[in-house]
Design a protein around this motif. Structure first.
Motif, PDB file in Angstrom:
ATOM      1  N   MET A   1      11.156  -7.602  -0.252  1.00 36.98           N
ATOM      2  CA  MET A   1      11.475  -6.823  -1.447  1.00 36.98           C
ATOM      3  C   MET A   1      12.090  -5.495  -1.022  1.00 36.98           C
ATOM      4  SD  MET A   1       8.934  -5.691  -4.497  1.00 36.98           S
ATOM      5  CE  MET A   1       9.663  -5.212  -6.023  1.00 36.98           C
ATOM      6  N   ALA A   2      13.018  -5.001  -1.800  1.00 29.64           N
ATOM      7  CA  ALA A   2      13.674  -3.726  -1.513  1.00 29.64           C
ATOM      8  C   ALA A   2      12.697  -2.575  -1.747  1.00 29.64           C
ATOM      9  CB  ALA A   2      14.895  -3.558  -2.404  1.00 29.64           C
ATOM     10  N   THR A   3      12.891  -1.513  -1.000  1.00 32.68           N
ATOM     11  CA  THR A   3      12.062  -0.319  -1.145  1.00 32.68           C
ATOM     12  C   THR A   3      12.957   0.896  -1.352  1.00 32.68           C
ATOM     13  OG1 THR A   3      12.027   0.113   1.235  1.00 32.68           O
ATOM     14  CG2 THR A   3      10.249  -1.271   0.350  1.00 32.68           C
ATOM     15  N   PHE A   4      12.313   2.022  -1.666  1.00 34.96           N
ATOM     16  CA  PHE A   4      13.029   3.287  -1.780  1.00 34.96           C
ATOM     17  C   PHE A   4      12.123   4.389  -1.262  1.00 34.96           C
ATOM     18  CE2 PHE A   4      10.826   2.598  -5.743  1.00 34.96           C
ATOM     19  CZ  PHE A   4      10.318   3.834  -6.100  1.00 34.96           C
ATOM     20  N   GLN A   5      12.698   5.533  -0.968  1.00 35.14           N
ATOM     21  CA  GLN A   5      11.949   6.676  -0.441  1.00 35.14           C
ATOM     22  C   GLN A   5      11.243   7.401  -1.575  1.00 35.14           C
ATOM     23  OE1 GLN A   5      11.284   7.673   2.658  1.00 35.14           O
ATOM     24  NE2 GLN A   5      10.118   9.431   1.924  1.00 35.14           N
ATOM     25  N   PHE A   6       9.941   7.684  -1.381  1.00 36.34           N
ATOM     26  CA  PHE A   6       9.164   8.418  -2.370  1.00 36.34           C
ATOM     27  C   PHE A   6       8.498   9.611  -1.700  1.00 36.34           C
ATOM     28  CE2 PHE A   6       4.929   8.936  -4.492  1.00 36.34           C
ATOM     29  CZ  PHE A   6       5.400   9.667  -5.562  1.00 36.34           C
ATOM     30  N   ASP A   7       8.665  10.782  -2.306  1.00 37.60           N
ATOM     31  CA  ASP A   7       8.023  12.004  -1.827  1.00 37.60           C
ATOM     32  C   ASP A   7       7.266  12.633  -2.982  1.00 37.60           C
ATOM     33  OD1 ASP A   7       9.108  12.210   0.946  1.00 37.60           O
ATOM     34  OD2 ASP A   7      11.006  12.250  -0.145  1.00 37.60           O
ATOM     35  N   LEU A   8       5.982  12.907  -2.756  1.00 36.92           N
ATOM     36  CA  LEU A   8       5.130  13.559  -3.747  1.00 36.92           C
ATOM     37  C   LEU A   8       4.673  14.881  -3.157  1.00 36.92           C
ATOM     38  CD1 LEU A   8       3.403  13.791  -6.300  1.00 36.92           C
ATOM     39  CD2 LEU A   8       1.697  12.327  -5.178  1.00 36.92           C
ATOM     40  N   VAL A   9       5.076  15.968  -3.803  1.00 35.83           N
ATOM     41  CA  VAL A   9       4.770  17.304  -3.308  1.00 35.83           C
ATOM     42  C   VAL A   9       3.884  18.012  -4.318  1.00 35.83           C
ATOM     43  CG1 VAL A   9       5.745  19.501  -2.549  1.00 35.83           C
ATOM     44  CG2 VAL A   9       7.010  17.373  -2.152  1.00 35.83           C
ATOM     45  N   GLY A  10       2.731  18.467  -3.849  1.00 32.17           N
ATOM     46  CA  GLY A  10       1.832  19.265  -4.667  1.00 32.17           C
ATOM     47  C   GLY A  10       1.977  20.720  -4.289  1.00 32.17           C
ATOM     48  N   PRO A  11       1.254  21.607  -4.955  1.00 32.28           N
ATOM     49  CA  PRO A  11       1.389  23.026  -4.645  1.00 32.28           C
ATOM     50  C   PRO A  11       0.879  23.409  -3.254  1.00 32.28           C
ATOM     51  CG  PRO A  11      -0.207  22.677  -6.400  1.00 32.28           C
ATOM     52  CD  PRO A  11       0.394  21.353  -6.078  1.00 32.28           C
ATOM     53  N   GLU A  12      -0.082  22.654  -2.731  1.00 32.11           N
ATOM     54  CA  GLU A  12      -0.665  23.011  -1.441  1.00 32.11           C
ATOM     55  C   GLU A  12      -0.156  22.177  -0.276  1.00 32.11           C
ATOM     56  OE1 GLU A  12      -3.037  21.747  -3.838  1.00 32.11           O
ATOM     57  OE2 GLU A  12      -3.290  23.675  -4.827  1.00 32.11           O
ATOM     58  N   ARG A  13       0.358  20.977  -0.565  1.00 30.94           N
ATOM     59  CA  ARG A  13       0.707  20.068   0.529  1.00 30.94           C
ATOM     60  C   ARG A  13       1.583  18.922   0.040  1.00 30.94           C
ATOM     61  NH1 ARG A  13      -4.604  16.218   0.878  1.00 30.94           N
ATOM     62  NH2 ARG A  13      -5.190  16.496  -1.284  1.00 30.94           N
ATOM     63  N   ILE A  14       2.149  18.214   1.007  1.00 27.38           N
ATOM     64  CA  ILE A  14       2.856  16.973   0.717  1.00 27.38           C
ATOM     65  C   ILE A  14       1.791  15.891   0.661  1.00 27.38           C
ATOM     66  CG2 ILE A  14       4.503  15.272   1.571  1.00 27.38           C
ATOM     67  CD1 ILE A  14       5.982  17.619   2.922  1.00 27.38           C
ATOM     68  N   LEU A  15       1.680  15.227  -0.482  1.00 27.30           N
ATOM     69  CA  LEU A  15       0.643  14.220  -0.674  1.00 27.30           C
ATOM     70  C   LEU A  15       1.093  12.823  -0.268  1.00 27.30           C
ATOM     71  CD1 LEU A  15      -0.448  15.700  -4.034  1.00 27.30           C
ATOM     72  CD2 LEU A  15      -1.984  15.386  -2.111  1.00 27.30           C
ATOM     73  N   TYR A  16       2.406  12.592  -0.282  1.00 28.33           N
ATOM     74  CA  TYR A  16       2.898  11.271   0.085  1.00 28.33           C
ATOM     75  C   TYR A  16       4.364  11.382   0.470  1.00 28.33           C
ATOM     76  CZ  TYR A  16       3.399   6.228   0.134  1.00 28.33           C
ATOM     77  OH  TYR A  16       3.594   4.942   0.544  1.00 28.33           O
ATOM     78  N   SER A  17       4.748  10.639   1.501  1.00 29.31           N
ATOM     79  CA  SER A  17       6.147  10.528   1.884  1.00 29.31           C
ATOM     80  C   SER A  17       6.318   9.205   2.604  1.00 29.31           C
ATOM     81  CB  SER A  17       6.572  11.690   2.787  1.00 29.31           C
ATOM     82  OG  SER A  17       7.950  11.580   3.098  1.00 29.31           O
ATOM     83  N   GLY A  18       7.127   8.328   2.044  1.00 30.83           N
ATOM     84  CA  GLY A  18       7.339   7.042   2.679  1.00 30.83           C
ATOM     85  C   GLY A  18       8.065   6.069   1.780  1.00 30.83           C
ATOM     86  N   ALA A  19       8.310   4.881   2.327  1.00 29.06           N
ATOM     87  CA  ALA A  19       8.986   3.817   1.588  1.00 29.06           C
ATOM     88  C   ALA A  19       7.978   3.112   0.677  1.00 29.06           C
ATOM     89  CB  ALA A  19       9.613   2.824   2.552  1.00 29.06           C
ATOM     90  N   VAL A  20       8.380   2.856  -0.564  1.00 27.11           N
ATOM     91  CA  VAL A  20       7.514   2.195  -1.542  1.00 27.11           C
ATOM     92  C   VAL A  20       8.288   1.120  -2.297  1.00 27.11           C
ATOM     93  CG1 VAL A  20       6.020   4.216  -1.830  1.00 27.11           C
ATOM     94  CG2 VAL A  20       7.995   3.918  -3.332  1.00 27.11           C
ATOM     95  N   ASP A  21       7.529   0.214  -2.923  1.00 25.99           N
ATOM     96  CA  ASP A  21       8.137  -0.818  -3.767  1.00 25.99           C
ATOM     97  C   ASP A  21       8.369  -0.314  -5.186  1.00 25.99           C
ATOM     98  OD1 ASP A  21       8.069  -2.622  -1.677  1.00 25.99           O
ATOM     99  OD2 ASP A  21       6.341  -3.733  -2.427  1.00 25.99           O
ATOM    100  N   ALA A  22       7.404   0.502  -5.701  1.00 27.42           N
ATOM    101  CA  ALA A  22       7.489   0.991  -7.084  1.00 27.42           C
ATOM    102  C   ALA A  22       6.565   2.186  -7.257  1.00 27.42           C
ATOM    103  CB  ALA A  22       7.092  -0.107  -8.061  1.00 27.42           C
TER     104      ALA A  22
END
Length: 133
Positions: A1-22
């Motif tokens: 399955m194809a993936t895309f880059q996802f970055d989740l940034v909170g006020p204190e830190r980066i909570l997630y960064s990586g390839a995801v399906d959805a």
């Protein structure tokens, strides 16, 4: 399955960064699911659960409280006002957030603001129920 880059940034830190399906987002205009190849969109977020699907049988949940998302065909970036992974949440944290939102609700006469706060309180109560499973 194809993936895309996802970055989740909170006020204190980066909570997630990586390839995801959805990623399912609590958009201010309604829930939305972002998949690879999504049309470009910029949207605000309301309080709610952000669901990250890393693979068909593996994912994560993060409670976000406001922010915005920038979506394009190959990536999604979420800048959250507040964000807490589900595994870091406790009923006491959610109770404190509910109490704070209720105080803001009681302190305003603005009808639209009251509606917004009612939605936040409901979403926080739903998150608290999700913790009990």
């Amino acid at each position: 399955m194809a993936t895309f880059q996802f970055d989740l940034v909170g006020p204190e830190r980066i909570l997630y960064s990586g390839a995801v399906d959805a990623v399912q987002l609590p958009g201010s205009e309604g829930e939305m699911t972002v998949l690879p190849g999504h049309a470009p969109v910029l949207t605000t977020l309301k309080t709610g659960m952000l669901v990250i699907t890393e693979s068909p049988q593996h994912g994560k949940r993060v409670l976000v409280r406001g922010g915005f998302a920038e979506i394009n065909a190959t990536s999604l970036t979420v800048i959250a006002e507040r964000a807490t992974p589900l595994e870091e949440l406790t009923p006491a944290i959610i109770d404190a957030d509910i109490a704070a939102a209720e105080l803001l609700y009681d302190a305003t006469d603005d009808y639209d603001r009251k509606l917004e706060l009612e939605g936040q309180i409901a979403q926080l109560r739903e998150a608290k129920v999700a913790l009990s499973f």
